[in-house]
Write an enzyme that holds these catalytic residues in place. Structure first.
Site, PDB file in Angstrom:
ATOM      1  N   GLY A  69      -4.749   8.331   5.517  1.00 25.22           N
ATOM      2  CA  GLY A  69      -3.718   9.140   6.335  1.00 25.22           C
ATOM      3  C   GLY A  69      -2.465   9.361   5.461  1.00 25.22           C
ATOM      4  O   GLY A  69      -2.138  10.697   5.469  1.00 25.22           O
ATOM      5  N   LYS A  99       0.725  -1.341   0.019  1.00 30.93           N
ATOM      6  CA  LYS A  99       0.018  -0.035   0.053  1.00 30.93           C
ATOM      7  C   LYS A  99       0.893   1.277  -0.028  1.00 30.93           C
ATOM      8  O   LYS A  99       0.631   2.287  -0.782  1.00 30.93           O
ATOM      9  CB  LYS A  99      -0.898  -0.041   1.378  1.00 30.93           C
ATOM     10  CG  LYS A  99      -1.879   1.162   1.509  1.00 30.93           C
ATOM     11  CD  LYS A  99      -2.933   0.702   1.967  1.00 30.93           C
ATOM     12  CE  LYS A  99      -2.831   0.867   3.650  1.00 30.93           C
ATOM     13  NZ  LYS A  99      -2.827   2.169   3.994  1.00 30.93           N
ATOM     14  N   ARG A 115      -7.473  -2.915   9.471  1.00 27.92           N
ATOM     15  CA  ARG A 115      -6.372  -4.078  10.172  1.00 27.92           C
ATOM     16  C   ARG A 115      -7.198  -4.747  11.399  1.00 27.92           C
ATOM     17  O   ARG A 115      -6.608  -5.789  11.794  1.00 27.92           O
ATOM     18  CB  ARG A 115      -5.223  -3.586  10.547  1.00 27.92           C
ATOM     19  CG  ARG A 115      -4.471  -2.613   9.402  1.00 27.92           C
ATOM     20  CD  ARG A 115      -3.053  -2.473   9.379  1.00 27.92           C
ATOM     21  NE  ARG A 115      -2.648  -1.750   8.268  1.00 27.92           N
ATOM     22  CZ  ARG A 115      -2.273  -2.211   7.048  1.00 27.92           C
ATOM     23  NH1 ARG A 115      -2.571  -3.207   6.624  1.00 27.92           N
ATOM     24  NH2 ARG A 115      -1.818  -1.309   6.174  1.00 27.92           N
ATOM     25  N   ASP A 171       2.042  -1.281  12.006  1.00 33.65           N
ATOM     26  CA  ASP A 171       0.550  -1.508  11.459  1.00 33.65           C
ATOM     27  C   ASP A 171       0.360  -2.873  11.725  1.00 33.65           C
ATOM     28  O   ASP A 171      -0.637  -3.515  11.674  1.00 33.65           O
ATOM     29  CB  ASP A 171       0.603  -1.455   9.850  1.00 33.65           C
ATOM     30  CG  ASP A 171       0.671  -0.262   9.533  1.00 33.65           C
ATOM     31  OD1 ASP A 171       0.150   0.924  10.310  1.00 33.65           O
ATOM     32  OD2 ASP A 171       0.781   0.416   8.362  1.00 33.65           O
TER      33      ASP A 171
HETATM   34  C1  S3P Z   1       2.566   4.847   6.305  1.00 29.16           C
HETATM   35  C2  S3P Z   1       3.173   5.318   7.504  1.00 29.16           C
HETATM   36  C3  S3P Z   1       2.603   4.643   8.926  1.00 29.16           C
HETATM   37  C4  S3P Z   1       1.494   3.508   8.671  1.00 29.16           C
HETATM   38  C5  S3P Z   1       0.797   3.824   7.506  1.00 29.16           C
HETATM   39  C6  S3P Z   1       1.347   3.876   6.226  1.00 29.16           C
HETATM   40  C7  S3P Z   1       3.242   5.402   4.973  1.00 29.16           C
HETATM   41  O1  S3P Z   1       2.110   5.881   9.375  1.00 29.16           O
HETATM   42  O2  S3P Z   1       1.055   3.393   9.894  1.00 29.16           O
HETATM   43  O3  S3P Z   1      -0.292   2.631   7.350  1.00 29.16           O
HETATM   44  O4  S3P Z   1       2.799   5.091   4.048  1.00 29.16           O
HETATM   45  O5  S3P Z   1       4.028   6.249   5.204  1.00 29.16           O
HETATM   46  P1  S3P Z   1       2.971   6.958  10.263  1.00 29.16           P
HETATM   47  O6  S3P Z   1       3.678   7.740   9.393  1.00 29.16           O
HETATM   48  O7  S3P Z   1       1.935   7.754  10.931  1.00 29.16           O
HETATM   49  O8  S3P Z   1       3.581   6.109  11.380  1.00 29.16           O
END
Ligand code: S3P
Length: 431
Positions: A91, A19, A385, A312
């Site tokens: 996010g 992802k 998840r 994750d």
């Molecule tokens: C991600 C970074 C992580 C992870 C998210 C994907 C990314 O988040 O938990 O599912 O693709 O950069 P954080 O940067 O908030 O730790």
């Protein structure tokens, strides 16, 4: 959807594309000149949100075949979006895109779904503002909607309080538009996919421990990107293979970048029988086939710089810990509170209702393993998840586990239940 105990799991699977890498390939492909061809792209809810945002800024992206094609328009080629940009549940889209939007010649508004609307954006607003960006939380609560007006940006050296690849990447992507070098130092190294992919697109990026440095000025050039299988998706089958009796599963072509693969180390520390076969590191995103067999597990402590390498995977590691003898302690993981759900709460409440001996702490949880779990109603809070973790727990628990919002897995793994079904039905050992 209902889930029950199974006798064994057997077979091999190719898990969907990573992802994090899929998001970045769309973003860098859009900002590069020429065409970027993405193989094994993850066509899940989150990555489709990223595609849609760039399409709204005039980028042609075709995703009809197994290959996704992005017709990049160069660093200055995005056009003002024709509507509010919607990152959905993602996010990663929200934070990385906010960094890119700060360097554009237009004003845009970026929002997301109810979960994203609760997630903290101050962590990107602060560094991007220090770079000179005009980025405001329109409700004044440090969350989306964000209104962003592109500005001339300064290169900065930012020391982040959190080890977050999303924060690091937002700053680096804004740094592409900076007037000089941009550096980010993190408390410990988070996933480094942005750094690796920026380099392969032609950008000057150097890394030293947990500091990364980007020198702007080189144009990005479209690439062929081959996305490895997502270790965060593979994790559910690894756990299932370990806890369901008489199981043997092979997961092919999984990304095992050390900044992502902490779960493999933890499984080994727990006494899990896993082996890495067919390891390849011909590009900078190493891959391997992972073979897992049913194992007797014991509790471990998971803490410190290990946490960002498996952040994750903590929901499924908590499930695993319930099937291990002894105590598992997870600490230094308060970031779990600001994920798609408050994952300390969702994990502890749901595992407690299944009969686990688990206690929430300020920055993690403590699990006394070895007590049998019994199926019950699971409130996943629509967190993909969490739903997948409890579907796996159900395979080795008594009774029926009911997950009403099971469809939320489409955020990262649309075919999850079908793939799990293949391992349950497969009658013979394919190895
Ligand atoms: C991600 C970074 C992580 C992870 C998210 C994907 C990314 O988040 O938990 O599912 O693709 O950069 P954080 O940067 O908030 O730790």
């Amino acid at each position: 959807m209902n889930f029950r105990k199974v006798n064994r799991l057997r077979g091999s699977l190719k898990v969907p594309g990573d992802k994090s890498i899929s998001h970045r390939a769309i973003m860098l492909g859009s900002l590069a000149s020429g065409t970027t061809e993405i193989h094994h792209f993850l066509k899940s809810g989150d990555c489709l949100s990223t595609i849609s945002c760039f399409q709204h800024m005039g980028i042609e992206i075709t995703k009809n075949s197994s290959i996704v094609q992005v017709k990049g328009k160069g660093l200055r080629g995005l056009s003002q979006p024709d509507s509010i940009l919607n990152a959905g549940n993602s996010g990663t889209t929200t934070r990385l895109l906010s960094g890119i939007l700060c360097g554009q010649h237009f004003t845009s508004t970026l929002t997301g779904d109810a979960s994203v609307q609760k997630r903290p954006m101050g962590r990107v607003i602060e560094p991007l503002s220090l770079m000179g960006a005009n980025i405001q939380s329109t409700l004044g609560n440090g969350c989306v909607p964000l209104q962003i007006t592109g500005k001339a940006l300064k290169g900065i050296h930012y020391t982040s309080k959190v080890a977050s690849a999303q924060v690091k990447s937002a700053i680096l992507l804004a740094g592409l538009y900076g007037d000089g070098i941009t550096k980010v130092t993190e408390p410990s190294l988070s996933r480094n996919h942005t750094e690796i992919m920026l380099r392969s697109f032609g950008c000057e990026v150097t890394s030293n421990d947990s500091t990364v440095s980007l020198t702007p000025g080189s144009p990005l050039e479209g690439q062929k990107v081959v996305v490895p299988g997502d270790i965060s998706s593979a994790a559910f089958f690894l756990a299932a293979g370990l806890i369901v009796p008489d199981s043997e599963i092979c997961l092919s072509n999984v990304g095992v970048n050390p900044t992502r693969a902490g779960i493999l180390q933890v499984i080994e520390q727990m006494g899990g029988n896993i082996s890495l076969l067919n390891q390849k590191s011909d590009n900078q995103e190493p891959t391997a086939d992972i073979l897992v067999k049913t194992s007797n597990l014991h509790g471990v402590t998971i803490e410190g710089s290990m946490i960002p390498t498996l952040i994750d995977e903590i929901p499924i590691l908590a499930v695993l810990a319930c099937f291990a003898q002894g105590t598992t302690v997870i600490k230094d993981a308060s970031e779990l509170k600001v994920k798609e759900s408050n994952r300390i709460d969702t994990i502890v409440k749901n595992l407690t209702s299944m009969g686990a001996h688990i206690t929430a702490t300020e920055d993690g949880m403590v699990i006394d393993g070895g007590y049998p779990l019994t199926g019950t109603f699971i409130d996943s809070q629509k967190d993909h998840r969490i739903a997948m973790s409890f579907a796996v727990a159900a395979l080795a628990s008594k009774g029926t586990t009911n997950i009403p919002d099971s469809g939320c897995v489409s955020i990262s793994y649309p075919g999850f239940y079908e793939d799990l079904g293949k391992l349950i039905e497969s009658p013979s050992n394919p190895f």
